[in-house]
Design an enzyme around this catalytic site. Structure first.
Site, PDB file in Angstrom:
ATOM      1  N   GLU A  71      -0.746  -1.865  14.496  1.00 40.38           N
ATOM      2  CA  GLU A  71       0.570  -2.159  14.202  1.00 40.38           C
ATOM      3  C   GLU A  71       0.560  -3.096  12.883  1.00 40.38           C
ATOM      4  O   GLU A  71       0.186  -4.248  12.690  1.00 40.38           O
ATOM      5  CB  GLU A  71       0.962  -2.943  15.708  1.00 40.38           C
ATOM      6  CG  GLU A  71       2.384  -3.379  15.207  1.00 40.38           C
ATOM      7  CD  GLU A  71       3.387  -2.595  14.649  1.00 40.38           C
ATOM      8  OE1 GLU A  71       3.892  -2.596  13.794  1.00 40.38           O
ATOM      9  OE2 GLU A  71       3.444  -1.403  15.602  1.00 40.38           O
ATOM     10  N   SER A  72       1.387  -2.367  12.152  1.00 36.07           N
ATOM     11  CA  SER A  72       1.296  -2.794  10.672  1.00 36.07           C
ATOM     12  C   SER A  72       2.110  -4.146  10.472  1.00 36.07           C
ATOM     13  O   SER A  72       1.776  -5.053   9.851  1.00 36.07           O
ATOM     14  CB  SER A  72       1.884  -1.785   9.879  1.00 36.07           C
ATOM     15  OG  SER A  72       3.330  -1.648   9.971  1.00 36.07           O
ATOM     16  N   CYS A  96       0.773   6.071   3.180  1.00 37.74           N
ATOM     17  CA  CYS A  96       1.535   5.775   4.189  1.00 37.74           C
ATOM     18  C   CYS A  96       2.361   4.466   3.937  1.00 37.74           C
ATOM     19  O   CYS A  96       1.836   3.420   3.531  1.00 37.74           O
ATOM     20  CB  CYS A  96       0.660   5.555   5.469  1.00 37.74           C
ATOM     21  SG  CYS A  96       1.420   4.565   7.066  1.00 37.74           S
ATOM     22  N   TRP A 149      -6.129  12.173   9.775  1.00 34.06           N
ATOM     23  CA  TRP A 149      -6.540  11.756   8.489  1.00 34.06           C
ATOM     24  C   TRP A 149      -8.012  12.111   8.251  1.00 34.06           C
ATOM     25  O   TRP A 149      -8.975  11.956   9.197  1.00 34.06           O
ATOM     26  CB  TRP A 149      -6.426  10.362   8.428  1.00 34.06           C
ATOM     27  CG  TRP A 149      -5.375   9.968   8.426  1.00 34.06           C
ATOM     28  CD1 TRP A 149      -4.224   9.163   9.676  1.00 34.06           C
ATOM     29  CD2 TRP A 149      -4.044   9.913   7.413  1.00 34.06           C
ATOM     30  NE1 TRP A 149      -3.050   8.813   9.302  1.00 34.06           N
ATOM     31  CE2 TRP A 149      -2.654   9.372   7.865  1.00 34.06           C
ATOM     32  CE3 TRP A 149      -4.041  10.294   6.092  1.00 34.06           C
ATOM     33  CZ2 TRP A 149      -1.709   9.299   6.961  1.00 34.06           C
ATOM     34  CZ3 TRP A 149      -2.992  10.199   5.174  1.00 34.06           C
ATOM     35  CH2 TRP A 149      -1.850   9.742   5.591  1.00 34.06           C
ATOM     36  N   ILE A 191      -3.406   9.046  15.994  1.00 30.71           N
ATOM     37  CA  ILE A 191      -4.636   8.522  14.925  1.00 30.71           C
ATOM     38  C   ILE A 191      -3.749   8.066  13.758  1.00 30.71           C
ATOM     39  O   ILE A 191      -3.136   8.828  12.848  1.00 30.71           O
ATOM     40  CB  ILE A 191      -5.603   9.709  14.579  1.00 30.71           C
ATOM     41  CG1 ILE A 191      -6.239   9.987  15.928  1.00 30.71           C
ATOM     42  CG2 ILE A 191      -6.607   8.980  13.737  1.00 30.71           C
ATOM     43  CD1 ILE A 191      -6.872   9.148  16.810  1.00 30.71           C
ATOM     44  N   SER A 192      -3.347   6.932  13.808  1.00 25.30           N
ATOM     45  CA  SER A 192      -2.515   6.442  12.773  1.00 25.30           C
ATOM     46  C   SER A 192      -3.427   5.243  11.656  1.00 25.30           C
ATOM     47  O   SER A 192      -4.304   4.609  12.283  1.00 25.30           O
ATOM     48  CB  SER A 192      -1.392   5.477  13.211  1.00 25.30           C
ATOM     49  OG  SER A 192      -1.557   4.531  14.068  1.00 25.30           O
ATOM     50  N   TYR A 236      12.434   8.773   8.100  1.00 21.58           N
ATOM     51  CA  TYR A 236      11.568   9.660   9.017  1.00 21.58           C
ATOM     52  C   TYR A 236      12.371  10.567  10.088  1.00 21.58           C
ATOM     53  O   TYR A 236      12.340  11.763  10.445  1.00 21.58           O
ATOM     54  CB  TYR A 236      10.604   8.998   9.703  1.00 21.58           C
ATOM     55  CG  TYR A 236       9.347   8.557   8.866  1.00 21.58           C
ATOM     56  CD1 TYR A 236       8.123   9.504   8.616  1.00 21.58           C
ATOM     57  CD2 TYR A 236       9.364   7.424   8.295  1.00 21.58           C
ATOM     58  CE1 TYR A 236       7.276   9.382   7.931  1.00 21.58           C
ATOM     59  CE2 TYR A 236       8.318   7.087   7.461  1.00 21.58           C
ATOM     60  CZ  TYR A 236       7.163   7.993   7.283  1.00 21.58           C
ATOM     61  OH  TYR A 236       6.070   7.660   6.509  1.00 21.58           O
TER      62      TYR A 236
END
Length: 315
Positions: free
Chosen positions: A132-133, A44, A77, A115-116, A182
């Site tokens: 939140e990346s 990811c 995942w 689900i991230s 994306y």
């Protein structure tokens, strides 16, 4: 599984957990060594940016990590098992769960959202701080400096004098490049696909011009002549571009290695000269994940062999 709207457009969903670790006394999520844990996927790009930052900032000894299997199936995942091993992945080091979903429901039993990865987990309060990346990246950059070697503490990925320029880049790179691949790849109708892929390559042309000007001045990075979060956030898309996005997401108006010499030089510099980038880039996880986790895009799950090599050496 449909991930586009009725108009055939892909819309990325917002992250659900948005708390922040702070070094300020009295904070709910206080910056402390060995209190926090990252759940990530090597595949990811959003999780990858947190892994890079963790290494850049010398946090590998105080923030632990669990890595999911590259396959995201219809249940989301998962972690590797003896029956389904995965080189490079790990068990869930905290609870031994078989699915990342169980981490979310441990934090909130009523959770029913996406689900991230990444997930930043608080081992003390046993809950999710953030998924939140971009915000996790900034926490890792700034809040743990008191606990790391000074050579890492002095690394500043979001320096105050450069923030306006960094945010200016994010304002168009995020929607048209990071998310743009994306939007093109998950479009289910011709018109939105063509719109997004055209805009993606216009933005790549724009980045190419920025980096051409930088290289002409002997500079290697997007902002000033210093490594910032702008480089980290763009890298995780560009390193995946030729190996997967060109074919899997039909982003095939050009390739980085053939059509964008300055972006190509920039990404190779980061990969070959900065271990935080190379050591966290797992091309097998990247290629297997995309080609085998999206049956709506690639119904037979065939993983292309090329391009060979995944990344070219520096000149």
């Amino acid at each position: 599984m449909s991930i586009a709207n009725a108009d055939g457009e892909f819309k990325k969903k917002e992250s659900s957990f948005r708390d922040f670790i702070s070094k300020e006394k009295g904070a709910k999520f206080l910056a402390e060594p060995n209190r926090y844990h990252l759940y990530v996927s090597y595949a990811c790009p959003w999780a990858h940016r947190t892994l890079i930052t963790r290494v850049l900032k010398g946090l590998t000894g105080i923030i632990s990590v669990s890595v999911v299997h590259w396959l995201m199936d219809d249940k989301g995942w998962k972690f590797p098992t003896a029956e389904d091993p995965c080189e490079g992945a790990t068990p869930d080091h905290l609870y031994g769960f078989d699915r990342l979903q169980k981490i979310y429901t441990k934090a909130d039993p009523d959770y029913s959202g996406r689900i991230s990865v990444p997930v930043l987990w608080d081992k003390k309060l046993e809950t999710i701080v953030s998924n939140e990346s971009s915000e996790i990246l900034r926490m890792l950059n700034s809040e743990f400096n008191d606990f790391i070697d000074p050579k890492y503490a002095k690394i500043e990925l979001y320096p105050e004098p450069l923030r306006e320029e960094i945010e200016g880049l994010h304002s168009w790179i995020l929607p048209t490049v990071n998310s743009g691949v994306y939007k093109a790849g998950f479009a289910t109708k011709q018109e939105p696909y063509e719109k997004e892929v055209t805009q993606l390559f216009k933005s790549l042309d724009r980045i190419e011009k920025i980096l051409a000007d930088k290289h002409a001045k002997g500079e290697d990075f997007l902002v000033a002549n210093t490594l910032t979060e702008a480089d980290v956030r763009l890298y995780t898309t560009i390193i995946r571009f030729d190996p997967i996005y060109v074919q899997h997401f039909k982003c095939n108006l050009g390739m980085i290695r053939f059509n964008y010499p300055h972006i190509h030089k920039w990404v190779r510099n980061l990969y070959w000269n900065h271990d935080a980038f190379k050591s966290t880039t797992n091309f097998d996880h990247i290629k297997f994940h995309y080609s085998k986790s999206h049956p709506n895009v690639n119904p037979f799950g065939i993983t292309p062999l090329g391009p060979i090599p995944h990344i070219l050496p520096l000149d």
